[in-house]
Write a protein that holds these residues in place. Sequence first.
Motif, PDB file in Angstrom:
ATOM      1  N   GLY A 296      52.311  42.742  20.796  1.00  0.00           N
ATOM      2  CA  GLY A 296      51.561  41.600  21.323  1.00  0.00           C
ATOM      3  C   GLY A 296      51.821  41.351  22.802  1.00  0.00           C
ATOM      4  N   LEU A 297      53.100  41.320  23.187  1.00  0.00           N
ATOM      5  CA  LEU A 297      53.437  41.089  24.594  1.00  0.00           C
ATOM      6  C   LEU A 297      53.024  42.265  25.466  1.00  0.00           C
ATOM      7  N   HIS A 298      53.099  43.475  24.885  1.00  0.00           N
ATOM      8  CA  HIS A 298      52.657  44.655  25.647  1.00  0.00           C
ATOM      9  C   HIS A 298      51.172  44.558  25.970  1.00  0.00           C
ATOM     10  N   LEU A 299      50.365  44.184  24.967  1.00  0.00           N
ATOM     11  CA  LEU A 299      48.927  44.074  25.184  1.00  0.00           C
ATOM     12  C   LEU A 299      48.615  42.938  26.155  1.00  0.00           C
ATOM     13  N   LEU A 300      49.358  41.841  26.054  1.00  0.00           N
ATOM     14  CA  LEU A 300      49.185  40.743  27.011  1.00  0.00           C
ATOM     15  C   LEU A 300      49.497  41.223  28.426  1.00  0.00           C
ATOM     16  N   THR A 302      49.391  44.404  29.640  1.00  0.00           N
ATOM     17  CA  THR A 302      48.409  45.377  30.160  1.00  0.00           C
ATOM     18  C   THR A 302      47.070  44.720  30.476  1.00  0.00           C
ATOM     19  N   THR A 303      46.674  43.738  29.682  1.00  0.00           N
ATOM     20  CA  THR A 303      45.380  43.082  29.937  1.00  0.00           C
ATOM     21  C   THR A 303      45.447  42.162  31.155  1.00  0.00           C
ATOM     22  N   THR A 304      46.487  41.364  31.261  1.00  0.00           N
ATOM     23  CA  THR A 304      46.561  40.408  32.382  1.00  0.00           C
ATOM     24  C   THR A 304      46.742  41.113  33.718  1.00  0.00           C
ATOM     25  N   THR A 305      47.601  42.140  33.752  1.00  0.00           N
ATOM     26  CA  THR A 305      47.815  42.819  35.041  1.00  0.00           C
ATOM     27  C   THR A 305      46.556  43.564  35.481  1.00  0.00           C
ATOM     28  N   TRP A 306      45.841  44.168  34.525  1.00  0.00           N
ATOM     29  CA  TRP A 306      44.603  44.868  34.890  1.00  0.00           C
ATOM     30  C   TRP A 306      43.524  43.871  35.319  1.00  0.00           C
ATOM     31  N   PHE A 307      43.465  42.732  34.632  1.00  0.00           N
ATOM     32  CA  PHE A 307      42.514  41.676  34.999  1.00  0.00           C
ATOM     33  C   PHE A 307      42.757  41.200  36.427  1.00  0.00           C
ATOM     34  N   LEU A 308      43.999  40.909  36.742  1.00  0.00           N
ATOM     35  CA  LEU A 308      44.334  40.377  38.063  1.00  0.00           C
ATOM     36  C   LEU A 308      44.135  41.434  39.144  1.00  0.00           C
ATOM     37  N   LEU A 309      44.529  42.667  38.847  1.00  0.00           N
ATOM     38  CA  LEU A 309      44.361  43.751  39.821  1.00  0.00           C
ATOM     39  C   LEU A 309      42.900  43.947  40.187  1.00  0.00           C
ATOM     40  N   ASP A 310      42.018  43.959  39.172  1.00  0.00           N
ATOM     41  CA  ASP A 310      40.613  44.266  39.436  1.00  0.00           C
ATOM     42  C   ASP A 310      39.878  43.142  40.163  1.00  0.00           C
ATOM     43  N   ILE A 311      40.364  41.917  40.042  1.00  0.00           N
ATOM     44  CA  ILE A 311      39.774  40.852  40.862  1.00  0.00           C
ATOM     45  C   ILE A 311      39.879  41.242  42.329  1.00  0.00           C
ATOM     46  N   ALA A 312      41.071  41.693  42.725  1.00  0.00           N
ATOM     47  CA  ALA A 312      41.296  42.065  44.122  1.00  0.00           C
ATOM     48  C   ALA A 312      40.647  43.397  44.464  1.00  0.00           C
ATOM     49  N   PHE A 313      40.824  44.394  43.587  1.00  0.00           N
ATOM     50  CA  PHE A 313      40.373  45.755  43.912  1.00  0.00           C
ATOM     51  C   PHE A 313      38.861  45.836  44.063  1.00  0.00           C
ATOM     52  N   TYR A 314      38.111  45.240  43.144  1.00  0.00           N
ATOM     53  CA  TYR A 314      36.656  45.330  43.213  1.00  0.00           C
ATOM     54  C   TYR A 314      36.084  44.414  44.291  1.00  0.00           C
ATOM     55  N   SER A 315      36.732  43.284  44.529  1.00  0.00           N
ATOM     56  CA  SER A 315      36.296  42.435  45.640  1.00  0.00           C
ATOM     57  C   SER A 315      36.366  43.211  46.951  1.00  0.00           C
ATOM     58  N   GLN A 316      37.486  43.913  47.141  1.00  0.00           N
ATOM     59  CA  GLN A 316      37.670  44.671  48.375  1.00  0.00           C
ATOM     60  C   GLN A 316      36.663  45.808  48.498  1.00  0.00           C
ATOM     61  N   ASN A 317      36.471  46.549  47.411  1.00  0.00           N
ATOM     62  CA  ASN A 317      35.615  47.731  47.465  1.00  0.00           C
ATOM     63  C   ASN A 317      34.138  47.382  47.601  1.00  0.00           C
ATOM     64  N   LEU A 318      33.671  46.447  46.781  1.00  0.00           N
ATOM     65  CA  LEU A 318      32.241  46.160  46.755  1.00  0.00           C
ATOM     66  C   LEU A 318      31.767  45.379  47.973  1.00  0.00           C
ATOM     67  N   PHE A 319      32.683  44.668  48.639  1.00  0.00           N
ATOM     68  CA  PHE A 319      32.255  43.818  49.752  1.00  0.00           C
ATOM     69  C   PHE A 319      32.950  44.158  51.069  1.00  0.00           C
ATOM     70  N   GLN A 320      33.364  45.439  51.178  1.00  0.00           N
ATOM     71  CA  GLN A 320      33.900  45.886  52.466  1.00  0.00           C
ATOM     72  C   GLN A 320      32.907  45.636  53.596  1.00  0.00           C
ATOM     73  N   LYS A 321      31.641  45.920  53.308  1.00  0.00           N
ATOM     74  CA  LYS A 321      30.612  45.801  54.349  1.00  0.00           C
ATOM     75  C   LYS A 321      30.518  44.377  54.877  1.00  0.00           C
ATOM     76  N   ASP A 322      30.681  43.378  53.989  1.00  0.00           N
ATOM     77  CA  ASP A 322      30.608  41.986  54.425  1.00  0.00           C
ATOM     78  C   ASP A 322      31.804  41.612  55.294  1.00  0.00           C
ATOM     79  N   ILE A 323      32.976  42.111  54.892  1.00  0.00           N
ATOM     80  CA  ILE A 323      34.187  41.822  55.660  1.00  0.00           C
ATOM     81  C   ILE A 323      34.119  42.494  57.029  1.00  0.00           C
TER      82      ILE A 323
END
Length: 537
Positions: A296-300, A302-323
């Motif tokens: 249970g804690l392992h799944l929590l 892996t899910t939370t760290t991937w969730f938090l990482l992708d907020i930053a990673f995809y924001s940076q990648n998809l909107f580089q042009k705007d920045i």
Amino acid sequence: MAGGQQLGVLNALDLAKTQWYHFTAIVIAGMGFFTDAYDLFCISLVTKLLGRLYYTHPNAPKPGTLPPNVSASVTGVALCGTLAGQLFFGWLGDKMGRKKVYGITLMLMVVCSIASGLSFSSSTKGVMATLCFFRFWLGFGIGGDYPLSATIMSEYANKKTRGAFIAAVFAMQGFGILAGGIVALIVSTAFDHKYKVPTYEQNPDASKVPQFDYVWRIILMFGAVPAALTYYWRMKMPETARYTALVAKNAKQAAADMSKVLNVELEAEEERVHKLTETQGNQFGLFSREFLKRHGLHLLGTTTTWFLLDIAFYSQNLFQKDIFTAIGWIPPAKEMNAIHEVYKIAKAQTLIALCSTVPGYWFTVALIDYMGRFAIQLMGFFFMTVFMFALAIPYHHWTLKENRIGFVVMYSLTFFFSNFGPNATTFVVPAEIFPARLRSTCHGISAAAGKAGAIVGAFGFLYAAQSKDPTKTDPGYPTGIGIKNSLIMLGVVNFVGMIFTLLVPESKGKSLEELSGENDDELTQIEQAGAARTVPL
């Protein structure tokens, strides 16, 4: 099932020296990720071109620019499809087998890549709606590639270099992002040489030509090429021995398949697998109390760290042009024609990918089995936090012309440490720590949590960056206020990711059965069987 307790075919895989089949598996699975990254991120190269082509009429909210809701839909719909595909194909991979599902995802990607480029309609809304429809299903196919590729590679690899092999599959994502920029550069250059067009400032009506409509279509459709080239080899791969032996309970087939792969003779051990089959009812499911207790804690984590990482990673990648536009690294749209804008955006993103994104992935490949997953993930989140705050807090300092290079260098370092950090490790760990019968499902759940973060990042960053500076008279003036606050939020998100990393176990150097607890299950079964055979005197 460590040591003498482990099935012979699995022990042979764990102890196998690095061989040609390892590299073959990396290329076959990795080309899927090359295609995934190309298809997901190439849309950011053409969204401004779509605005120039389809939203030039005077009644548009901002002529020449996609409206925020349309931009969010075009950019984010593939992520929604990816989330659904990760959950569905992750579950299906545990039910039907990894190989049976593997080809379906690839064909879906081929068909929908081509269909995305053929999004024709008599109206602007029709083109955008058709494009969004096919990109959703493209994302659905991409989503299936995540749990299946990770699980297949982890179950093929030896325990000494397993982390490097799984990370190498994921590292092909960097080459996919790079390829997207290169294809856009080639296509835009070819059209620019053929059609000499004035800038928007010189002549707004003549700053584009109808033939420019082919540019974005060619860029999107090219994603079908690497996927199509990989299909034959995917179909030739045998099912993984861990699925065949531990889930399908076919020891003979597992031994036969891996004998060919490893070029050694392996015993079928049908009797031992039969004993496992007899106790199948005692094996816990995903929604059981036993799974919650063990994983249970392992799944929590892996899910939370991937969730938090992708907020930053995809924001940076998809909107580089705007920045880059906001800090002035990419010139204002009015100083370019439509095709020059594609070229400038592609050039900036290719440079970032070449100098920071790709090297970050391969640093992880080189060091993950020495440093361990935990250390790399914690380090990555830490440096991403530091660089985000360093960009955000003195943001207006970086927008000055003489400081733009410094901004780009620091911004590049956030990409480097996301890939030499949690962007790679969040993909690797869920493929190692869960039982074989739930491995693909749990990886799919973890990856889907990541895509939920990507959706939050894509839609949230878009609207945050839309805010205007009230001190400027031009209502369309690109302020830094929204982007600055977005960067601060991304820094906070990365810091929280560091905290949740503490829930993720270290998996370096251990067999999959040791990590998942299947080792303990078989020892218990053997002890119970021995006790049942004992007759008291």
